[in-house]
Design an enzyme around this catalytic site. Structure first.
Site, PDB file in Angstrom:
ATOM      1  N   ASP A   1      -2.640  -6.684   0.247  1.00 46.02           N
ATOM      2  CA  ASP A   1      -1.284  -6.848   0.764  1.00 46.02           C
ATOM      3  C   ASP A   1      -1.224  -7.763   1.977  1.00 46.02           C
ATOM      4  OD1 ASP A   1      -2.734  -4.985   2.265  1.00 46.02           O
ATOM      5  OD2 ASP A   1      -0.933  -3.909   2.901  1.00 46.02           O
TER       6      ASP A   1
ATOM      7  N   GLU B   1      -6.193  -6.198  21.147  1.00 46.83           N
ATOM      8  CA  GLU B   1      -6.736  -5.094  20.346  1.00 46.83           C
ATOM      9  C   GLU B   1      -7.988  -5.626  19.652  1.00 46.83           C
ATOM     10  OE1 GLU B   1      -6.583  -2.582  16.385  1.00 46.83           O
ATOM     11  OE2 GLU B   1      -6.256  -4.724  16.611  1.00 46.83           O
TER      12      GLU B   1
ATOM     13  N   TYR C   1       1.268   4.347   6.738  1.00 50.67           N
ATOM     14  CA  TYR C   1       1.716   4.155   5.360  1.00 50.67           C
ATOM     15  C   TYR C   1       2.899   5.035   4.965  1.00 50.67           C
ATOM     16  CZ  TYR C   1      -3.009   2.284   5.486  1.00 50.67           C
ATOM     17  OH  TYR C   1      -4.141   1.590   5.839  1.00 50.67           O
TER      18      TYR C   1
ATOM     19  N   LYS D   1       0.838  -1.194   0.000  1.00 50.42           N
ATOM     20  CA  LYS D   1       0.000   0.000   0.000  1.00 50.42           C
ATOM     21  C   LYS D   1       0.878   1.252   0.000  1.00 50.42           C
ATOM     22  CE  LYS D   1      -4.076  -1.938   0.150  1.00 50.42           C
ATOM     23  NZ  LYS D   1      -4.993  -1.744   1.266  1.00 50.42           N
TER      24      LYS D   1
ATOM     25  N   ASP E   1      -2.672  -7.873  17.657  1.00 49.34           N
ATOM     26  CA  ASP E   1      -3.462  -7.195  16.637  1.00 49.34           C
ATOM     27  C   ASP E   1      -4.646  -8.064  16.211  1.00 49.34           C
ATOM     28  OD1 ASP E   1      -3.449  -4.837  14.674  1.00 49.34           O
ATOM     29  OD2 ASP E   1      -3.576  -6.558  13.309  1.00 49.34           O
ATOM     30  N   ASN E   2      -5.836  -7.492  16.292  1.00 49.88           N
ATOM     31  CA  ASN E   2      -7.054  -8.156  15.813  1.00 49.88           C
ATOM     32  C   ASN E   2      -7.198  -9.613  16.270  1.00 49.88           C
ATOM     33  OD1 ASN E   2      -8.085  -5.945  14.389  1.00 49.88           O
ATOM     34  ND2 ASN E   2      -6.885  -6.439  12.570  1.00 49.88           N
TER      35      ASN E   2
ATOM     36  N   GLN F   1      -0.687 -12.179  10.678  1.00 54.70           N
ATOM     37  CA  GLN F   1      -1.082 -12.028   9.292  1.00 54.70           C
ATOM     38  C   GLN F   1       0.206 -11.899   8.490  1.00 54.70           C
ATOM     39  OE1 GLN F   1      -3.418  -8.640  10.272  1.00 54.70           O
ATOM     40  NE2 GLN F   1      -1.905  -7.179   9.506  1.00 54.70           N
TER      41      GLN F   1
END
Length: 665
Positions: free
Chosen positions: A360, A424, A536, A265, A395-396, A325
């Site tokens: 991504d 999170e 980003y 990204k 994360d998540n 991920q």
């Protein structure tokens, strides 16, 4: 089966007793139970704490919450970390039954000598009872009261003494104290033991600061003629003294791993990255490595070790992001293709939240090889643990199976119970609660979206009571993903107000870098994304200039963290109490520690205009009587005031949006 004395619904009971309730050393927490029996005879109950070594470590008498409800409560406290248990004992209380009968019959002249004879027998039995206070292992402890109970029993039998004098002697405070140590318990019914996990204090209390190492010391040419240069872990370490000076306890780093290039990204989440765009740190994995590697632009593992060591010198803990991920370039994709979901055409499915697409990112398919994933994730966590990381921000986690987390966190806890995990999980309450129940030590919350008076009160009451036995909130005021409209349009006062709220409502709070500069420009109207999002692109900041020009909120953040360290009342969660104000824009609440330390916070919720209100305090909640007058000192704005039950306040958000008042007798 129901025991001789019915004993029901013991709480806290997490996942029907399968998971432990949570506490930290010296944190009081409530235990509840429903206790009753047939007829009118008195019942009583107590809580027994058993320490990690199997030794009984406390015996706590319970009290009925309201007469006639049969619901009992006791506040208990464990003194050290480890795996504890607690259980409730319910019992018939013949002494309390006798007191009830005596108070009714003696003044009425009914069965006087018979009643006193019964009382004497009960006191003699109590004198022979074993004391309920556990004895110290270090020295023998004597519990007085036996002679007093026997002397009082003799007096009850003395027909030459007047009935009133005999009854008064039996009701003396010294007799009641002796009976509290040697209660006469009949038909004792015990609940099954329930688990209690006592974590280290950081699991409950701490101030977090999140920042991107690649932005610290970065060089960006505003003309775009020269390629940007990333900051490193070494340059990021130079920021640590400033963070420590503001009183933060934990430095949280987003992923520091290599970033993939496939479908990377660009700035502003553009689908196509420019030549020099660094990519999102959450697009983890490249030929340079995966979750156990450091991005080459940031340095090496030795540079990470230097960062952790420098943080430790400043009494800062390092929390590292654990994001399960992968970018399409992650080594796992080639080595373990079964860990990813494949489409009918053979391609790997990228992450989607229709209509959003994340080309991504490859999400992991957990059901194909759960044992293999567990082993690899445990290996990765232990790799970073060996390099000094004792806190992970996950994360998540709500997009992965709860059973996976339960197993993984249990494996880590078995050998390293000091390692903490923050979830999170901005998701549905059921999932947030389940993740907390199976082992996460802390959780993000909906605090960012609670800005009105009623919704703040309702939500924080829930967090500090109903769910506090298993879910510990971490009140982040902002994140790289969340810039709430309240901050976008409220100006500097909004940032000050939300900092005061987060720092005083809960024992753990956090800020994302840039908050102290009041960065409030969204990517678009109605968006909670930041313009020029640091997710980003590099975002260097001139901290020294901001502080020199008086633009920084660092002095306020420093003051808040200093007060949090100085006042034990602000380090608790379950001691939160809201007080009435006659304005919807003014919030008042207090926290009181068992040692008497008391802090009252009064804050305006309106960042635009001055608000006035009458604050009506619940004085018994402050350990005071309804007619008491007392002195409070404002630890934020200065000034000392004489207060009582009702007090006038005026808050100008541009000058003093809040009072943080310490109570002085």
């Amino acid at each position: 089966m129901i025991g001789r004395i019915p004993l029901l619904d013991v709480q806290p009971r997490i996942l029907d007793g399968a998971r432990p309730a949570k506490a930290v050393p010296d944190e009081p927490f409530p235990v509840f139970a429903t206790v009753f029996r047939e007829g009118h005879d008195a019942v009583a109950a107590n809580v027994v704490l058993t320490g990690p070594d199997g030794r009984v470590d406390g015996w706590h008498r319970m009290r009925e919450l309201q007469p006639g409800t049969d619901r009992y409560e006791a506040w208990v406290c464990a003194d050290r970390a480890g795996e504890w248990t607690f259980h409730v004992e319910a019992w018939a209380d013949p002494v309390a039954t006798w007191y009830h009968v005596a108070r009714a019959k003696i003044p009425a002249g009914q069965d006087i000598e018979l009643v006193f004879a019964e009382g004497a027998l009960l006191l003699e039995r109590a004198a022979k009872a074993e004391p309920v206070v556990p004895e110290s292992d270090e020295h023998e402890v004597e519990y007085p009261g036996q002679e007093l109970l026997l002397d009082t029993a003799a007096l009850l039998r003395d027909e030459n003494a007047g009935p009133e004098a005999r009854l008064a002697a039996a009701e003396g405070p010294a007799v009641h104290e002796a009976l509290s140590v040697r209660p006469l318990r009949e038909h004792v019914t015990r609940s099954a033991p329930l688990p209690l996990r006592v974590d280290r204090k950081r699991a409950l209390y701490g101030s977090w600061y999140e920042f991107f190492p690649r932005s610290e010391g970065a060089r960006v040419d505003p003309t775009g003629r020269r390629p940007p240069r990333s900051g490193t872990l070494r340059t990021a370490a130079e920021r640590l003294p400033g963070i420590a000076a503001m009183g933060f306890d934990v430095v949280y780093l987003p992923p520091i791993h290599p970033i993939g290039t496939t479908h990377r990204k660009g700035a502003g989440n553009a689908l196509v990255a420019g030549e020099h765009d660094p990519g999102s740190p959450w697009g983890i994995g490249s030929p340079a490595g995966g979750h156990d590697a450091v991005h080459p632009d940031l340095g090496t593992i030795k540079d990470f070790d230097h960062f952790v060591a420098r943080a430790a010198q400043l009494d800062l803990e390092v929390a590292l992001d654990f994001a399960l991920q992968c970018s399409p370039d992650h080594p796992w994709v080639a080595k373990h293709p079964q860990w990813f979901k494949h489409r009918p055409d053979g391609s790997i499915a990228y992450a989607e939240n229709p209509p959003k697409k994340y080309q991504d990112i490859y999400p992991i398919e957990f059901d194909a090889d759960l044992p293999g994933l567990l082993a690899e994730c445990e290996r990765v966590l232990r790799f970073w643990m060996e390099h000094g990381v004792r806190i992970f921000r996950v994360d998540n986690p709500h997009t992965k199976p709860v059973a996976f987390w339960e197993t993984l966190l249990d494996r880590i806890h078995t050998t390293d119970p000091d390692v903490l995990f923050l979830a999170e999980a901005f998701t549905r309450p059921a999932m947030m609660h389940a993740l907390a129940a199976v082992g996460f030590h802390q959780s993000y919350t909906y605090f960012t979206w609670r800005n009105g008076k009623e919704e703040i009160q309702d939500y924080l009451r829930e967090l500090s009571s109903e769910s506090a036995s298993f879910l510990r909130p971490n009140l982040f005021v902002n994140t790289p993903d969340i810039l709430h409209a309240y901050l976008q349009y409220g100006g500097r006062p909004a940032f000050e107000i939300r900092a005061v709220l987060a720092a005083t409502l809960a024992p753990t709070w956090g800020v994302y870098s840039g908050y102290e500069l009041c960065e409030n420009l969204p990517a678009a109207t109605g968006s909670e994304e930041y313009a020029e999002s640091e997710k980003y692109q590099l975002r260097p900041r001139d901290w020294a200039a901001a502080e020199a020009e008086g633009r920084s909120l660092a002095p306020l953040l420093t003051r808040l963290n200093t007060l949090r360290r100085a006042h034990k009342a602000l380090q608790g969660l379950r001691n939160l109490h809201f007080h009435h104000t006659d304005s919807d824009a003014v919030l008042c609440y207090s926290k009181r520690h068992q040692d008497g330390d008391t802090v009252i916070t009064v804050v305006t919720l309106d960042p635009h205009q001055t608000r006035e209100a009458t604050v009506s305090l619940d004085l018994p909640a402050l350990g005071l009587g309804w007619s008491d007058r007392f002195v409070v000192h404002d630890e934020l704005g200065g000034g000392t005031y004489h207060w009582g039950r009702d007090n006038y306040i005026r808050l100008d958000p541009h000058e003093n949006p809040a009072h943080l008042l310490t109570l002085r007798r």
